[in-house]
Design a protein around this motif. Structure first.
Motif, PDB file in Angstrom:
ATOM      1  N   ASP A 155       3.682   1.596  -1.394  1.00 41.08           N
ATOM      2  CA  ASP A 155       4.148   1.742  -2.767  1.00 41.08           C
ATOM      3  C   ASP A 155       3.008   2.173  -3.689  1.00 41.08           C
ATOM      4  OD1 ASP A 155       6.044   1.276  -5.019  1.00 41.08           O
ATOM      5  OD2 ASP A 155       4.591  -0.287  -5.520  1.00 41.08           O
ATOM      6  N   TYR A 156       1.857   1.552  -3.523  1.00 41.13           N
ATOM      7  CA  TYR A 156       0.682   1.835  -4.373  1.00 41.13           C
ATOM      8  C   TYR A 156       0.279   3.304  -4.285  1.00 41.13           C
ATOM      9  CZ  TYR A 156      -4.427   1.528  -5.529  1.00 41.13           C
ATOM     10  OH  TYR A 156      -5.698   1.696  -6.022  1.00 41.13           O
ATOM     11  N   THR A 157       0.214   3.826  -3.067  1.00 41.86           N
ATOM     12  CA  THR A 157      -0.198   5.224  -2.923  1.00 41.86           C
ATOM     13  C   THR A 157       0.919   6.152  -3.402  1.00 41.86           C
ATOM     14  OG1 THR A 157       0.423   5.054  -0.588  1.00 41.86           O
ATOM     15  CG2 THR A 157      -1.910   4.894  -1.123  1.00 41.86           C
ATOM     16  N   ARG A 198       3.221   5.625  -5.718  1.00 42.39           N
ATOM     17  CA  ARG A 198       3.360   5.685  -7.172  1.00 42.39           C
ATOM     18  C   ARG A 198       2.160   6.360  -7.813  1.00 42.39           C
ATOM     19  NH1 ARG A 198       2.219  -0.380  -6.945  1.00 42.39           N
ATOM     20  NH2 ARG A 198       0.394  -0.649  -8.244  1.00 42.39           N
ATOM     21  N   ASN A 199       1.086   6.511  -7.051  1.00 43.96           N
ATOM     22  CA  ASN A 199      -0.055   7.281  -7.535  1.00 43.96           C
ATOM     23  C   ASN A 199      -0.060   8.698  -6.965  1.00 43.96           C
ATOM     24  OD1 ASN A 199      -1.917   5.601  -9.309  1.00 43.96           O
ATOM     25  ND2 ASN A 199      -1.444   4.174  -7.659  1.00 43.96           N
ATOM     26  N   HIS A 200       1.119   9.134  -6.485  1.00 45.35           N
ATOM     27  CA  HIS A 200       1.281  10.504  -5.998  1.00 45.35           C
ATOM     28  C   HIS A 200       0.415  10.802  -4.782  1.00 45.35           C
ATOM     29  CE1 HIS A 200       2.332  11.411 -10.491  1.00 45.35           C
ATOM     30  NE2 HIS A 200       3.249  10.667  -9.895  1.00 45.35           N
ATOM     31  N   TRP A 248       0.825  -1.218   0.000  1.00 49.45           N
ATOM     32  CA  TRP A 248       0.000   0.000   0.000  1.00 49.45           C
ATOM     33  C   TRP A 248       0.854   1.261   0.000  1.00 49.45           C
ATOM     34  CZ3 TRP A 248      -4.972   1.688  -0.456  1.00 49.45           C
ATOM     35  CH2 TRP A 248      -5.942   0.681  -0.621  1.00 49.45           C
ATOM     36  N   PRO A 253      -9.268  -1.683  -0.188  1.00 52.58           N
ATOM     37  CA  PRO A 253      -9.392  -0.255   0.089  1.00 52.58           C
ATOM     38  C   PRO A 253     -10.460  -0.019   1.161  1.00 52.58           C
ATOM     39  CG  PRO A 253      -9.492  -0.691  -2.277  1.00 52.58           C
ATOM     40  CD  PRO A 253      -9.629  -2.008  -1.572  1.00 52.58           C
ATOM     41  N   GLU A 301      -0.347   9.361  -0.420  1.00 53.98           N
ATOM     42  CA  GLU A 301       0.396   8.769   0.695  1.00 53.98           C
ATOM     43  C   GLU A 301      -0.572   8.107   1.653  1.00 53.98           C
ATOM     44  OE1 GLU A 301       2.151  11.401   3.522  1.00 53.98           O
ATOM     45  OE2 GLU A 301       0.596  12.903   3.310  1.00 53.98           O
ATOM     46  N   MET A 302      -0.039   7.147   2.407  1.00 52.94           N
ATOM     47  CA  MET A 302      -0.798   6.525   3.478  1.00 52.94           C
ATOM     48  C   MET A 302      -0.674   7.439   4.689  1.00 52.94           C
ATOM     49  SD  MET A 302      -2.074   3.680   2.406  1.00 52.94           S
ATOM     50  CE  MET A 302      -2.310   2.432   3.685  1.00 52.94           C
ATOM     51  N   GLY A 334      -4.080  -0.324 -11.446  1.00 51.90           N
ATOM     52  CA  GLY A 334      -3.330  -0.238 -12.695  1.00 51.90           C
ATOM     53  C   GLY A 334      -3.912   0.798 -13.631  1.00 51.90           C
TER      54      GLY A 334
END
Ligand code: CA
Ligand code: CA
Ligand code: CA
Ligand code: CA
Ligand code: CA
Lengths: 513, 513
Positions: B344-346, B348-350, B342, B406, B352-353, B510
């Motif tokens: 990384d996911y957030t 790379r989508n600009h 998560w 999510p 943050e957690m 994705g």
């Protein structure tokens, strides 16, 4: 019934190759007056004049590659004798802004085409007269559907024949997303773009209340207030499901009399904004339906109208063919900026942009990425590119414009409709089933087989270009006339079938949280 | 009617703080037998025993922070005297795998609760008996809706009272996506998870034909063949819209007699798989509905059943409180691996957690990220965590499990239902409207105001915990009994209202291409 003269096709007067529409044997005499030096498989191309080594191979009136050796007339052209040229990289990267602009020859005012449309108070023109129920979030999808069902089943619309229906626009987002940034901006533009599309007489926007996509914030950003044509409500403020449905139905009923006052009047074709789409493409797409649609798009532009090309991943690798058509360096650079955005978007999602011909594409006769992308871009015609828009931005320039969208049909068309499209043409080789209320979708079959198999879904058969009974130019004329008729109220096949209540799919960019 | 003894709440026997349920003045004598040394605002907490500097502050039976000074009983506890401790970083990073496992005290076999459910041929148990129409892609959404409407309007279901309905599951994806990788895998698991959810007697999967999500490929991967309970078809193969609707309706009609043979029988509660959800949370969520649902979840686990906690972003920052409950290091590490995914996911989508208490949270009395996350996690109870699943993976372990999803309700619940949940409880403070056919959704209001405002939508009022008329424990009992009743066929409010046809939202990970 063999019609040998129908087995080849030259797509543009500037081309030095023709396309074989059947497997052609060595020695075949073609109607272009050449004798084939090799067997040319169906879908592949051959020279119709001699081409010297290093000279461009022209198809669609544009460069698709360069001869790697001297080619006599009648030579099969493919990877063995055609590549991107010794300057491949340089050619690819040379955007040559504006170099390829051929000024539009506008049709004289007195000869311009017209259709019957709805002129709205703000001057925009609709081709349909719907009342919309928009939803800020998935949580209000069901109440929006129930409101629409209640209205549509009540019989009240029988009293308002001028209203095409009450249509709910539901989707799977609106919360679990960042409240700022490009994902939010895209949704905001999409929602307001639908609310203000001229094919909607009025709209009700329904929310839950606590979602990230706050209705109040959207109204503030756009300076909107609730009024006769636009109303908003949330489930939480209304006191639950049963009450909001009741109230929503009441508000919609109050909106109907005003919506029903709209009347079609004679409108110049310049008020049409045509969304160009393709989905389920096949080997015929690039040689029949797409070029024919391109002719229609150019005709519309010559009438002073607007045509929107989209689906960025499908023109990737051939973007400099569009930048050459840009009316200014600024317009061209905006396209390149979007291309770079896509490279980043796919990379950060662990994917990549790659529109190179696949082995299947090559078997089918596509030699270079240019040829493939041109097959997709062909539906945009040859007119100068007057503007480049981001997804769901309001399209304000007339002429041929580009809107950056994914290739996925419902997502792409949702952006175009949000941008103000009031008519859509959709080419398909495999057979797509698609509608995008409030905008009529016209289906163009790329081949006669498909047309016969799915006649109930297809409006126009472009397969007769292959059959040799019609030229690309004539088919473009037919498409243009069909656009005028359907814009004037005749139902497209997908409208008659009832498509369009489930295809509102805003582009989701960013993490789902 | 003042009930001073109702104005405070101790959430767990191990706690050293109580929560003020109203603004309490200095000098107030509370029912815990302490006298307040400072004013304690509503929603904030105070010590009920002396706590020395450096000792943990316990709420929800767990550590929410550490006293930064010696605190007498009756002291208001907040940022000024409570923090994450001198070892904050270390504490945060100390996953202490399995250290907090309290073995479940299972209810003796003879005393176990039962419900009336549908035992399927494969041994799994349903609480409802639907026939589903799944869609591989948005392009087949409309035909699926039309098939369901045709069946539901035909009156044929009157002949099959044992069938709850024919329900279409439509969505906005299935194409314009990568054909491999995590996005594809998620969709694949989701689709097959729905097809095999025991609340569906049978399913028809409808596609377009040329989409990325190929039905044939899914069948190959899972080793499925068309049969009495599972059928597939595509628009392109069927010859268009009208024909596929006709054929689909025929196939569904053929499926109905077998589906209608299902009969409810007495089933142990151990066959229930409870999805835990919250949406539209408020200041009461963490002290009323969530802890009460946690009691019910623990009761179900003690019966040998299963409870699924999800919504990873909402437990972020307190993951080590779950790893402490992991039955093995491996299970705990799988959670940590998902947390890193998560991040990384957030990123790379600009995004943050960040689940830190917001200024509003702090005003409401939440002091640390632990306290906030525990408020969300409280609905998972205290049982050992037996497994961690990725989104839409089949839940095979019994007991308390975690599924990575999510926080967005429809996306989260879609993963849980795909995982095999056959009942769902949803806590809400602001008032959510949600259903997730084929699984009944039970709504728990966190406060009485909401319950009164939206009684038509809410099944259970947890606000009476605040009102002092019921304890968290008693409310947990009520929830558990309601679960058994609704699992046995009694309709939940959201089912009665007709929710559930528009909330199937597979997680899209994705790029949309
Ligand atoms: Ca496409
Ligand atoms: Ca498309
Ligand atoms: Ca029934
Ligand atoms: Ca949530
Ligand atoms: Ca949720």
């Amino acid at each position: 019934m063999t019609r040998p003269e129908a087995r080849t096709l030259v797509l543009n007067g500037a081309d030095n190759v023709a396309v074989a529409l059947a497997n052609l044997d060595v020695g075949t005499e073609t109607r272009e007056g050449v004798r084939l030096g090799k067997r040319v498989p169906k879908g592949h191309k051959f020279t119709i004049v001699p081409v010297s080594a290093g000279q461009p191979i022209m198809k669609f009136g544009q460069i698709i590659g360069f001869a790697t050796m001297d080619l006599p007339a009648g030579e099969w052209v493919h990877e063995h004798n055609c590549d991107m040229g010794p300057l491949a990289g340089a050619f690819e990267r040379d955007y040559d802004f504006c170099a390829g602009v051929t000024p539009t020859q506008f049709v004289p005012e007195a000869e311009r085409a017209t259709f019957q449309g709805y002129r709205r108070a703000n001057g925009k023109v609709g081709t349909r007269n719907y009342v919309g129920i928009l939803t800020s979030v998935n949580c209000s999808a069901t109440v929006a559907k129930f409101m629409a069902e209640a209205i549509n089943r009540s019989g009240i619309l029988d009293d308002y024949p001028e209203i095409d229906g009450v249509v709910p626009f539901v989707h799977g987002t609106g919360c679990g997303m960042a409240g700022t940034g490009e994902g939010f901006d895209i949704l905001k533009r999409t929602q307001w773009g639908y609310a203000s599309n001229p094919n909607l007489a009025s709209a009700l926007l329904v929310g839950l209340g606590c979602e990230v996509f706050q209705i109040g914030r959207m109204k503030e950003i756009y300076g909107i207030e609730d009024g006769e044509n636009f109303q908003t409500m949330t489930i939480q403020e209304s006191g639950g499901t049963a009450r909001i449905i009741e109230w929503g139905v009441e508000r919609i009923k109050e909106m109907l009399p005003a919506a029903a006052k709209a009347r079609r009047e004679t409108i110049p074709a310049s008020e049409l904004t045509l969304a160009l789409q393709c989905g389920g493409s096949d080997g015929y797409s690039g040689i029949t339906a797409n070029p024919a649609l391109g002719v229609a798009a150019d005709m519309l532009v010559a009438q002073g109208g607007t045509a929107i090309l989209s689906e960025t991943p499908e023109i990737y690798g051939a973007e400099h063919l569009l930048t050459r058509r840009a009316v200014s360096r600024e317009v061209g650079e905006k396209l390149i900026e979007r291309i770079h955005w896509w490279e980043d978007y796919t990379a950060r999602n662990h994917g990549e942009m790659n529109n190179n011909p696949s082995p299947g594409n090559k078997l089918g006769g596509l030699t270079t990425i240019l040829e493939k992308s041109l097959g997709a871009a062909a539906k945009g015609g040859m007119s100068p590119m007057t503007a480049v828009y981001e997804y769901a931005e309001p399209v304000r320039e007339k002429g041929f414009v580009f809107m950056d969208t994914p290739g996925f049909d419902p997502v792409s068309a949702t952006g175009q409709v949000a941008g103000g499209a009031n008519i859509l043409c959709f080419t398909t080789g495999r057979g797509s089933a698609y509608g995008c209320k409030p905008v009529p979708s016209i289906k163009l079959a790329t081949n006669s087989d498909l047309y016969r198999r799915m006649t109930g879904d297809m409006d126009i058969n472009c397969g007769d270009i292959v059959d040799g009974t019609m030229t690309v130019e004539e088919k473009g004329q037919e498409i243009f006339q069909t656009i005028l008729r359907i814009a004037s109220g005749e139902k497209s096949k997908s409208e008659a079938l009832g498509y369009g209540d489930n295809e509102f799919v805003p582009w989701q960019v960013g993490a789902v949280m």
